[in-house]
Design an enzyme around this catalytic site. Structure first.
Site, PDB file in Angstrom:
ATOM      1  CE  LYS A  86      30.296 149.155  78.746  1.00  0.00           C
ATOM      2  NZ  LYS A  86      29.575 147.978  78.505  1.00  0.00           N
ATOM      3  CB  ILE A 143      29.618 135.496  82.300  1.00  0.00           C
ATOM      4  CG1 ILE A 143      30.622 135.056  82.981  1.00  0.00           C
ATOM      5  CG2 ILE A 143      28.936 136.573  82.860  1.00  0.00           C
ATOM      6  CD1 ILE A 143      31.917 136.097  83.112  1.00  0.00           C
ATOM      7  CD  GLN A 144      25.261 138.204  78.295  1.00  0.00           C
ATOM      8  OE1 GLN A 144      23.864 138.116  78.196  1.00  0.00           O
ATOM      9  NE2 GLN A 144      25.815 138.922  79.135  1.00  0.00           N
ATOM     10  N   GLY A 177      27.162 136.599  70.827  1.00  0.00           N
ATOM     11  CA  GLY A 177      28.650 136.437  71.007  1.00  0.00           C
ATOM     12  C   GLY A 177      29.504 137.307  70.145  1.00  0.00           C
ATOM     13  NE  ARG A 204      25.881 147.093  77.665  1.00  0.00           N
ATOM     14  CZ  ARG A 204      26.726 146.493  76.756  1.00  0.00           C
ATOM     15  NH1 ARG A 204      26.356 145.407  76.389  1.00  0.00           N
ATOM     16  NH2 ARG A 204      27.611 147.443  76.374  1.00  0.00           N
ATOM     17  CG  ASP A 255      30.587 125.841  77.030  1.00  0.00           C
ATOM     18  OD1 ASP A 255      30.116 127.083  77.288  1.00  0.00           O
ATOM     19  OD2 ASP A 255      31.784 125.328  77.009  1.00  0.00           O
ATOM     20  CB  ILE A 256      33.503 123.606  73.357  1.00  0.00           C
ATOM     21  CG1 ILE A 256      34.001 124.968  73.546  1.00  0.00           C
ATOM     22  CG2 ILE A 256      33.421 123.526  71.894  1.00  0.00           C
ATOM     23  CD1 ILE A 256      35.219 125.524  73.171  1.00  0.00           C
ATOM     24  NE  ARG A 257      34.948 126.616  79.292  1.00  0.00           N
ATOM     25  CZ  ARG A 257      34.441 126.947  80.372  1.00  0.00           C
ATOM     26  NH1 ARG A 257      34.883 126.305  81.569  1.00  0.00           N
ATOM     27  NH2 ARG A 257      33.760 128.095  80.426  1.00  0.00           N
TER      28      ARG A 257
END
Ligand SMILES: NC(=O)c1ccc[n+]([C@@H]2O[C@H](COP(=O)([O-])OP(=O)(O)OC[C@H]3O[C@@H](n4cnc5c(N)ncnc54)[C@H](O)[C@@H]3O)[C@@H](O)[C@H]2O)c1
Length: 322
Positions: A65, A135-136, A217, A108, A157-159
């Site tokens: 990859k 996304i994750q 993360g 994955r 989330d901070i957002r």
């Protein structure tokens, strides 16, 4: 001889999460048993990002990859991460396929989180916390809901809009979910941290006995999401010790001498293969430190390729006349 070309759309339609989880579980096991090869990642660094080469050989296939990480790409209207996989025959080296590996990377990683929680979380886990709803988080949820009966999702989330979007998605899957404070989110059975943070965001006093944490993360040097105190009292399982030491959740703690390499309990593969124990009590705090391995990518690419052959999907190109 022809090489198969598969776009992201093809890849998305050619593999399901449960197939990816089985493939990833098997890949971890084979690696622990010495039946898979994976040389270290090679980094090519630039001022504003990097490219990484990730080769592996297992399950009758070889592959590499080639993936970037350019954090300022969104300002140019480009994704931060873009990846391609070349899948080869180990016997002849022939390039069997070239495929998008961006979706595969997310899939994955989610799959590994599901497999890790299967071995490390309490079987009766019902409440799932998510710190970082990008996304994750979606891929982790998709894998976890195939292992557990999720009764409640708590999201931070901070957002705020990212947390709300994730909560809405859970609702669409008939999972009760709400946006909460980070302290509240951390009080759960399984916690997923999936932020790009370089500072600890989760405090030790928020983590109750018996919690399992998928620490997703931190996948590069200097990244960290968990308070050192959590690492000190938890049973830590890594995907790969070398990668985790240099870029996983443990990298900062190890480089500062807060924990030692000997404090790491096992690799996930060792637990899957039965060489080391997983969770041993209802009380212990467990952590899966995920950095992302080339064996996961090749194992998933194998399924994509074989499913493409069966369904005759993708474009075929003669790169060179033989
Ligand atoms: N371990 C692996 O194999 C693997 C694979 C893919 C991605 N990653 C890593 O996982 C992280 C998340 O990836 P992603 O694709 O979901 O990214 P993303 O950008 O889609 O989502 C990250 C989310 O974290 C939020 N966030 C940032 N700082 C935060 C904080 N302090 N507290 C709470 N939320 C915060 C952002 O607002 C964003 O919604 C990245 O660091 C990425 O490099 C690891």
């Amino acid at each position: 001889m022809e090489t198969m070309i598969l776009t992201r759309e093809d890849v998305e339609s050619l593999i399901r999460m449960d197939e990816a989880m089985n493939a990833v579980e098997e890949a971890f096991k084979l690696y622990a048993l010495g039946k898979a090869k994976m040389p270290p990642k090679v980094y090519l660094e630039f001022e504003n990002g990097d490219l990484r080469a990730m080769p592996a050989h297992l399950m009758g296939y070889a592959g590499i990859k080639w993936v970037n990480s350019h954090p300022s790409n969104p300002e140019r209207g480009l994704p931060t991460v873009m990846a391609l996989m070349i899948l080869n025959s180990p016997e002849t080296g022939f390039p069997l396929a070239v495929m998008d590996a961006t979706y595969m990377t997310s899939l994955r990683t989610g799959a590994a989180g599901g497999v890790a929680a299967k071995y490390l979380a309490r079987k009766d886990s019902r409440v799932f916390g998510f710190v970082g709803c990008g996304i994750q988080a979606y891929f982790q949820l998709e894998a976890l809901r195939r292992v557990f009966k999720i009764e409640e999702v708590k999201a931070y989330d901070i957002r705020e809009e990212a947390a709300s979007r994730f909560v809405k998605y859970c609702g669409e899957k008939d999972i009760s979910a709400s946006a909460r404070s980070i302290e509240d989110v951390c009080r759960c059975d399984v916690l997923v941290t999936a932020t790009p943070s370089r500072e600890p965001v989760v405090k030790a006093e928020w983590i109750e006995k018996g919690t399992h944490i998928n620490a997703i993360g931190a996948d590069a040097a200097g990244k960290q999401e968990l308070d050192f105190e959590i690492l000190k009292k938890a049973k830590i399982v890594v995907d790969d010790l070398e990668q985790a030491k240099h870029g996983g959740e443990i990298n900062v703690a190890i480089s500062r001498g807060v924990i030692k390499v000997e404090d790491i309990h096992a690799t996930l593969g060792e637990v899957v293969a039965g060489l080391k124990t997983g969770r041993e009590s209802e009380e212990e705090i467990t952590i899966f430190d995920s950095t992302g391995l080339a064996i996961q990518d090749v194992a998933v690419a194998k399924i994509v390729y074989e499913n493409a052959l069966k369904s005759n999907r993708g474009i075929k190109i003669e790169f060179f006349r033989i």
